[in-house]
Design an enzyme around this catalytic site. Sequence first.
Site, PDB file in Angstrom:
ATOM      1  N   GLY A 201      25.612  28.935   4.929  1.00  0.00           N
ATOM      2  CA  GLY A 201      25.566  29.369   6.328  1.00  0.00           C
ATOM      3  C   GLY A 201      24.249  29.032   7.005  1.00  0.00           C
ATOM      4  O   GLY A 201      24.122  29.156   8.218  1.00  0.00           O
ATOM      5  N   LYS A 202      23.250  28.579   6.222  1.00  0.00           N
ATOM      6  CA  LYS A 202      21.954  28.335   6.879  1.00  0.00           C
ATOM      7  C   LYS A 202      21.793  26.908   7.404  1.00  0.00           C
ATOM      8  O   LYS A 202      20.824  26.610   8.079  1.00  0.00           O
ATOM      9  CB  LYS A 202      20.805  28.735   5.958  1.00  0.00           C
TER      10      LYS A 202
ATOM     11  N   TYR B   8      13.041  20.083 -16.299  1.00  0.00           N
ATOM     12  CA  TYR B   8      12.962  21.007 -15.155  1.00  0.00           C
ATOM     13  C   TYR B   8      11.584  21.683 -15.143  1.00  0.00           C
ATOM     14  O   TYR B   8      11.208  22.372 -16.088  1.00  0.00           O
ATOM     15  CB  TYR B   8      14.039  22.088 -15.224  1.00  0.00           C
TER      16      TYR B   8
ATOM     17  N   PRO C 268      27.609  24.425  -6.787  1.00  0.00           N
ATOM     18  CA  PRO C 268      28.795  24.877  -6.043  1.00  0.00           C
ATOM     19  C   PRO C 268      28.495  25.197  -4.576  1.00  0.00           C
ATOM     20  O   PRO C 268      29.406  25.174  -3.738  1.00  0.00           O
ATOM     21  CB  PRO C 268      29.229  26.146  -6.797  1.00  0.00           C
TER      22      PRO C 268
ATOM     23  N   GLY D 152      22.831  24.715  -1.422  1.00  0.00           N
ATOM     24  CA  GLY D 152      22.436  25.599  -0.312  1.00  0.00           C
ATOM     25  C   GLY D 152      23.177  25.288   0.973  1.00  0.00           C
ATOM     26  O   GLY D 152      23.229  26.103   1.897  1.00  0.00           O
TER      27      GLY D 152
HETATM   28  N1  NAP Z   1      23.297  17.925 -14.290  1.00  0.00           N
HETATM   29  C1  NAP Z   1      22.645  17.745 -13.170  1.00  0.00           C
HETATM   30  O1  NAP Z   1      22.277  16.620 -12.805  1.00  0.00           O
HETATM   31  C2  NAP Z   1      22.344  18.951 -12.318  1.00  0.00           C
HETATM   32  C3  NAP Z   1      21.912  18.783 -10.977  1.00  0.00           C
HETATM   33  C4  NAP Z   1      21.672  19.921 -10.221  1.00  0.00           C
HETATM   34  C5  NAP Z   1      21.862  21.181 -10.770  1.00  0.00           C
HETATM   35  N2  NAP Z   1      22.250  21.298 -12.087  1.00  0.00           N
HETATM   36  C6  NAP Z   1      22.410  22.625 -12.734  1.00  0.00           C
HETATM   37  O2  NAP Z   1      23.171  23.490 -11.924  1.00  0.00           O
HETATM   38  C7  NAP Z   1      22.402  24.635 -11.585  1.00  0.00           C
HETATM   39  C8  NAP Z   1      22.752  25.096 -10.194  1.00  0.00           C
HETATM   40  O3  NAP Z   1      22.541  24.021  -9.279  1.00  0.00           O
HETATM   41  P1  NAP Z   1      22.075  24.292  -7.817  1.00  0.00           P
HETATM   42  O4  NAP Z   1      20.822  25.106  -7.803  1.00  0.00           O
HETATM   43  O5  NAP Z   1      22.067  22.991  -7.106  1.00  0.00           O
HETATM   44  O6  NAP Z   1      23.291  25.223  -7.321  1.00  0.00           O
HETATM   45  P2  NAP Z   1      23.755  25.802  -5.947  1.00  0.00           P
HETATM   46  O7  NAP Z   1      24.254  27.165  -6.270  1.00  0.00           O
HETATM   47  O8  NAP Z   1      24.651  24.842  -5.258  1.00  0.00           O
HETATM   48  O9  NAP Z   1      22.430  25.904  -5.054  1.00  0.00           O
HETATM   49  C9  NAP Z   1      21.470  26.891  -5.265  1.00  0.00           C
HETATM   50  C10 NAP Z   1      20.453  26.835  -4.153  1.00  0.00           C
HETATM   51  O10 NAP Z   1      21.053  27.162  -2.913  1.00  0.00           O
HETATM   52  C11 NAP Z   1      20.178  27.987  -2.150  1.00  0.00           C
HETATM   53  N3  NAP Z   1      20.828  29.313  -2.059  1.00  0.00           N
HETATM   54  C12 NAP Z   1      21.473  29.961  -3.042  1.00  0.00           C
HETATM   55  N4  NAP Z   1      22.003  31.118  -2.609  1.00  0.00           N
HETATM   56  C13 NAP Z   1      21.691  31.212  -1.320  1.00  0.00           C
HETATM   57  C14 NAP Z   1      21.957  32.183  -0.327  1.00  0.00           C
HETATM   58  N5  NAP Z   1      22.671  33.286  -0.586  1.00  0.00           N
HETATM   59  N6  NAP Z   1      21.498  31.971   0.919  1.00  0.00           N
HETATM   60  C15 NAP Z   1      20.804  30.869   1.192  1.00  0.00           C
HETATM   61  N7  NAP Z   1      20.511  29.899   0.296  1.00  0.00           N
HETATM   62  C16 NAP Z   1      20.947  30.070  -0.958  1.00  0.00           C
HETATM   63  C17 NAP Z   1      18.866  28.037  -2.912  1.00  0.00           C
HETATM   64  O11 NAP Z   1      18.073  26.916  -2.556  1.00  0.00           O
HETATM   65  P3  NAP Z   1      17.008  26.965  -1.333  1.00  0.00           P
HETATM   66  O12 NAP Z   1      16.432  28.342  -1.289  1.00  0.00           O
HETATM   67  O13 NAP Z   1      16.036  25.913  -1.694  1.00  0.00           O
HETATM   68  O14 NAP Z   1      17.792  26.643  -0.102  1.00  0.00           O
HETATM   69  C18 NAP Z   1      19.339  27.824  -4.347  1.00  0.00           C
HETATM   70  O15 NAP Z   1      18.339  27.315  -5.206  1.00  0.00           O
HETATM   71  C19 NAP Z   1      20.946  24.215 -11.787  1.00  0.00           C
HETATM   72  O16 NAP Z   1      20.087  25.297 -12.029  1.00  0.00           O
HETATM   73  C20 NAP Z   1      21.074  23.310 -12.986  1.00  0.00           C
HETATM   74  O17 NAP Z   1      21.151  24.098 -14.159  1.00  0.00           O
HETATM   75  C21 NAP Z   1      22.504  20.205 -12.838  1.00  0.00           C
END
Ligand code: NAP
Length: 322
Positions: A213-214, A53, A205, A209
């Site tokens: 809602g966006k 990362y 989860p 993103g």
């Molecule tokens: N094992 C794997 O292959 C794998 C793959 C992915 C993730 N992961 C792990 O899981 C963790 C979480 O994954 P994820 O970041 O994909 O989780 P997520 O919670 O589904 O997505 C987070 C992203 O959603 C957007 N976001 C979050 N809150 C928001 C809000 N209130 N309003 C608008 N946009 C919002 C942001 O991206 P934007 O601002 O860019 O829209 C943020 O980076 C990672 O840090 C990593 O540790 C593992």
Amino acid sequence: MNYNYLGDTGVRVSELGFGTMSFGGDADKETSAEIYKAVRDTGINYFDTADHYNHGLSETYLGEFSEHERKNLVLSTKFYFPTSDDVNDRGTSRKHLFENIHHSLKRLKTDYIDILFIHRFDENTSLEETLRALDDLIKSGEILYIGASNFATWQVMKAQGISMREGFSRIKCIQPMYSLVKRQAEVELLPMALSEKIGVVSYSPLGAGMLTGKYNKNTTPGNGRLVSNEMYKVRYGNDGMLDTAGKFTDFAEKNGFNPAALAVRWAASHKAVTCPLIGARNIEQLKGSLEALNIDMTEELRAEISVLSPEPASATDRNEEK
Ligand SMILES: NC(=O)c1ccc[n+]([C@@H]2O[C@H](COP(=O)([O-])OP(=O)(O)OC[C@H]3O[C@@H](n4cnc5c(N)ncnc54)[C@H](OP(=O)(O)O)[C@@H]3O)[C@@H](O)[C@H]2O)c1
């Protein structure tokens, strides 16, 4: 904060975990430090990262922020993806694992990693070789538990069979993708985890993103992972998902929920899930996901939300027997 048992390890992790994929990338060092502190203030004790990362910066920042309280945390990192241009700096070979683990430990400023995930299945390396090398790292104390991310169910069970036969430590935790727009894990992986008492630390989860809602059929934000990152564009690129995201956002708003919070709570409420990993690029985003802690996800509410996306067919396809 509630703390759930991670499979049958006896280790307890907070009901939400924080993934630090944004540290050193979408979040600069100052913002990452602010996020780390805010996450800790809630009582979250589980942090996830990966060797590759942001070219190691995610591990480096997490190591700096967490060093003073290491023993109070559960830390996971992962290996598989290339960490340099060298042909052997990738995959799950014994060679790569043994060299790479020392870099991860150094960046994380720790003597041991609680859970080391194989980031994805490696078709070019014998599973027995990888599991033997991981077992050696458990014996020498560099790692405590083995995890598997992005594995199919048969791959996890194949690994468990080899480990039982050879007397290796078994996989104790899986890290699958799981959200209202990505429900494949419900078919095999999550029932397997329940049956085998394997911990489940699910990721994305919010659908990275999509469920905040966006994104909907008529509007997409100017920036955000699903518009700026080609891999994520493909992963979340089908129209049905946008349709679900629109319906889900309408449902959340009509019922007085923050969509991000509701999406996180929905993922957390599957009975096989130990804790979903949330991600954020700033404090405002983090706050949205953390509101999930205040939602009471009843069975009825889960059912009302679940019908907003197509339910994957059961493994036997005999849906009438459910
Ligand atoms: N094992 C794997 O292959 C794998 C793959 C992915 C993730 N992961 C792990 O899981 C963790 C979480 O994954 P994820 O970041 O994909 O989780 P997520 O919670 O589904 O997505 C987070 C992203 O959603 C957007 N976001 C979050 N809150 C928001 C809000 N209130 N309003 C608008 N946009 C919002 C942001 O991206 P934007 O601002 O860019 O829209 C943020 O980076 C990672 O840090 C990593 O540790 C593992």
